[in-house]
Motif scaffolding. Structure first.
Motif, short mmCIF file in Angstrom:
data_model
loop_
_atom_site.label_atom_id
_atom_site.label_comp_id
_atom_site.label_asym_id
_atom_site.label_seq_id
_atom_site.Cartn_x
_atom_site.Cartn_y
_atom_site.Cartn_z
N MET A 1 8.57 -11.45 -2.16
CA MET A 1 9.17 -10.14 -1.91
C MET A 1 8.25 -9.02 -2.40
SD MET A 1 12.09 -9.21 -0.56
CE MET A 1 12.27 -7.56 0.02
N GLU A 2 7.68 -9.25 -3.56
CA GLU A 2 6.79 -8.24 -4.14
C GLU A 2 5.62 -7.94 -3.21
OE1 GLU A 2 5.20 -5.60 -7.12
OE2 GLU A 2 7.19 -6.39 -6.67
N GLU A 3 5.08 -8.99 -2.59
CA GLU A 3 3.94 -8.80 -1.69
C GLU A 3 4.33 -7.94 -0.49
OE1 GLU A 3 4.88 -11.66 -3.02
OE2 GLU A 3 3.20 -11.98 -4.40
N GLN A 4 5.53 -8.15 0.03
CA GLN A 4 6.00 -7.35 1.16
C GLN A 4 6.13 -5.88 0.77
OE1 GLN A 4 9.11 -9.42 3.82
NE2 GLN A 4 9.46 -10.34 1.81
N VAL A 5 6.67 -5.65 -0.42
CA VAL A 5 6.85 -4.28 -0.90
C VAL A 5 5.50 -3.59 -1.05
CG1 VAL A 5 7.69 -2.86 -2.80
CG2 VAL A 5 9.04 -4.81 -2.02
N ASN A 6 4.54 -4.29 -1.67
CA ASN A 6 3.21 -3.71 -1.86
C ASN A 6 2.57 -3.34 -0.52
OD1 ASN A 6 3.31 -3.94 -4.64
ND2 ASN A 6 2.32 -5.94 -4.68
N ARG A 7 2.75 -4.21 0.46
CA ARG A 7 2.15 -3.93 1.77
C ARG A 7 2.78 -2.70 2.42
NH1 ARG A 7 3.36 -4.75 6.93
NH2 ARG A 7 5.22 -5.99 6.47
N LEU A 8 4.09 -2.56 2.29
CA LEU A 8 4.77 -1.42 2.90
C LEU A 8 4.41 -0.11 2.19
CD1 LEU A 8 8.28 -3.02 3.53
CD2 LEU A 8 6.58 -2.39 5.26
N VAL A 9 4.25 -0.17 0.88
CA VAL A 9 3.82 1.02 0.14
C VAL A 9 2.42 1.44 0.60
CG1 VAL A 9 3.14 1.91 -2.13
CG2 VAL A 9 5.26 0.60 -1.88
N GLU A 10 1.53 0.47 0.69
CA GLU A 10 0.16 0.76 1.11
C GLU A 10 0.13 1.29 2.54
OE1 GLU A 10 -4.15 -1.53 1.69
OE2 GLU A 10 -2.51 -2.52 0.64
N LYS A 11 0.91 0.67 3.42
CA LYS A 11 0.96 1.12 4.81
C LYS A 11 1.46 2.56 4.90
CE LYS A 11 3.58 0.36 9.08
NZ LYS A 11 4.64 -0.43 9.75
N THR A 12 2.53 2.87 4.18
CA THR A 12 3.11 4.22 4.23
C THR A 12 2.16 5.24 3.63
OG1 THR A 12 5.31 3.23 4.03
CG2 THR A 12 5.13 5.59 3.61
N TRP A 13 1.53 4.89 2.52
CA TRP A 13 0.60 5.81 1.88
C TRP A 13 -0.58 6.12 2.80
CZ3 TRP A 13 0.91 9.28 -1.63
CH2 TRP A 13 -0.24 9.83 -2.21
N THR A 14 -1.10 5.10 3.47
CA THR A 14 -2.21 5.29 4.41
C THR A 14 -1.79 6.20 5.55
OG1 THR A 14 -3.13 3.12 3.87
CG2 THR A 14 -3.82 4.12 5.95
N LYS A 15 -0.59 5.98 6.06
CA LYS A 15 -0.08 6.82 7.15
C LYS A 15 0.10 8.26 6.68
CE LYS A 15 3.43 6.75 10.78
NZ LYS A 15 4.45 5.89 11.43
N PHE A 16 0.56 8.42 5.47
CA PHE A 16 0.75 9.76 4.91
C PHE A 16 -0.56 10.53 4.83
CE2 PHE A 16 0.76 12.34 0.95
CZ PHE A 16 1.59 13.37 1.41
N GLN A 17 -1.64 9.84 4.50
CA GLN A 17 -2.94 10.50 4.37
C GLN A 17 -3.40 11.15 5.67
OE1 GLN A 17 -4.38 10.66 1.17
NE2 GLN A 17 -2.37 9.77 0.80
N SER A 18 -2.97 10.62 6.80
CA SER A 18 -3.39 11.17 8.09
C SER A 18 -2.31 12.00 8.78
CB SER A 18 -3.83 10.03 9.02
OG SER A 18 -2.75 9.15 9.25
N THR A 19 -1.21 12.24 8.07
CA THR A 19 -0.12 13.05 8.64
C THR A 19 -0.39 14.53 8.39
OG1 THR A 19 1.49 11.27 8.28
CG2 THR A 19 2.36 13.49 8.56
N PRO A 20 -0.31 15.37 9.43
CA PRO A 20 -0.54 16.81 9.23
C PRO A 20 0.37 17.38 8.14
CG PRO A 20 -0.43 16.28 11.57
CD PRO A 20 -0.04 15.03 10.84
N PRO A 21 -0.11 18.35 7.37
CA PRO A 21 0.65 18.87 6.23
C PRO A 21 1.97 19.55 6.59
CG PRO A 21 -1.32 20.18 6.61
CD PRO A 21 -1.44 18.97 7.47
N ASN A 22 2.15 19.87 7.86
CA ASN A 22 3.41 20.51 8.27
C ASN A 22 4.41 19.49 8.82
OD1 ASN A 22 2.10 19.97 10.71
ND2 ASN A 22 2.99 21.78 11.71
N GLN A 23 4.12 18.21 8.67
CA GLN A 23 5.02 17.18 9.20
C GLN A 23 5.45 16.21 8.11
OE1 GLN A 23 3.44 15.20 12.66
NE2 GLN A 23 2.90 17.12 13.67
#
Length: 240
Positions: A1-23
């Motif tokens: 379970m922990e591995e799944q959580v870590n992957r989702l956190v990393e995935k979301t954080w990576t996506k956030f880095q490329s999300t425009p600041p107004n979104q």
């Protein structure tokens, strides 16, 4: 379970880095009662905020992620009592028809809009388990919160306003669990919350309400982005 959580956190954080600041990034986590979706949502939110606390090398206490549970959109006990069959309405509390998806859709629509200098802090309702009713305007969603993690049973349901809500999300995550496992988690929770007097009556509610709702959730689910398999893990203990 922990591995799944870590992957989702990393995935979301990576996506956030490329999300425009107004979104914003909107994520909906769903699953049957007892699946562990509440723990997943709160864990993801906590870890994303920990990552953002040193964003660009500067320590900040502003939460970049915000957790919004669907519990606040339960119909009140008074509203259930006003239904044509109040006895069934109260007995089936937690079923889709005992929620207010119209109000939830309204909030999600507001939060989906692009951010600008005048974007206010919006508020979502919470749920007070002591009085067993929602509390209006209790969860602030400030404009600084750019990752919104919604959590609730029916957030991947493909009908009515629920479907409209799914279409406003960037990601749909579904927490998968066996019915028997979910039941074993729910029984002590129902007894502790005073929903059931003892284990026997708690199992009766689980079988006649929670798992009935769960089958509707599974059978009516739209396509989701991620399926998270809920397993017991000392580092990650499901609470919902």
């Amino acid at each position: 379970m922990e591995e799944q959580v870590n992957r989702l956190v990393e995935k979301t954080w990576t996506k956030f880095q490329s999300t425009p600041p107004n979104q914003r990034i909107l994520i909906a986590i769903s699953g049957i009662p007892g699946s562990g979706k509440t723990t997943l949502a709160s864990t993801i939110t906590t870890r994303l905020n920990a990552l953002s606390s040193t964003l660009h090398g500067k320590t900040t206490t502003l939460p970049i992620a915000c957790y919004i549970p669907m519990d606040g959109y339960h119909l009140t006990r008074a509203q259930l009592s006003a239904m044509p069959d109040p006895e069934t309405a109260h007995a089936r509390r937690g079923a889709a028809f005992t929620f207010d998806p119209v109000s939830l859709l309204s909030l999600v629509t507001l939060l989906r809009a692009p951010l600008n200098p005048t974007t206010p802090t919006f508020f979502a309702p919470s749920f007070d388990h002591a009085i067993k009713d929602p509390v209006e305007n209790d969860i602030p969603v400030p404009p600084t919160s750019r990752i919104l993690v919604f959590e609730g049973n029916f957030l991947s349901l493909g009908k009515g306003e629920w479907k409209e809500i799914t279409q406003l999300m960037d990601e749909l995550w579904f927490v998968e669990v066996e019915e028997e496992v979910a039941g074993r988690r729910l029984v002590p929770r129902h007894v502790k919350a005073g929903i059931a007097a003892d284990e026997e009556s708690a199992w009766k509610r689980v079988r006649e309400n929670d798992l009935v709702n769960g089958r509707e959730i599974v059978q009516g689910r739209v396509d989701v982005t991620e399926v998270v398999v809920s397993r017991e893990d000392e580092r990650w203990r499901p609470k919902d």
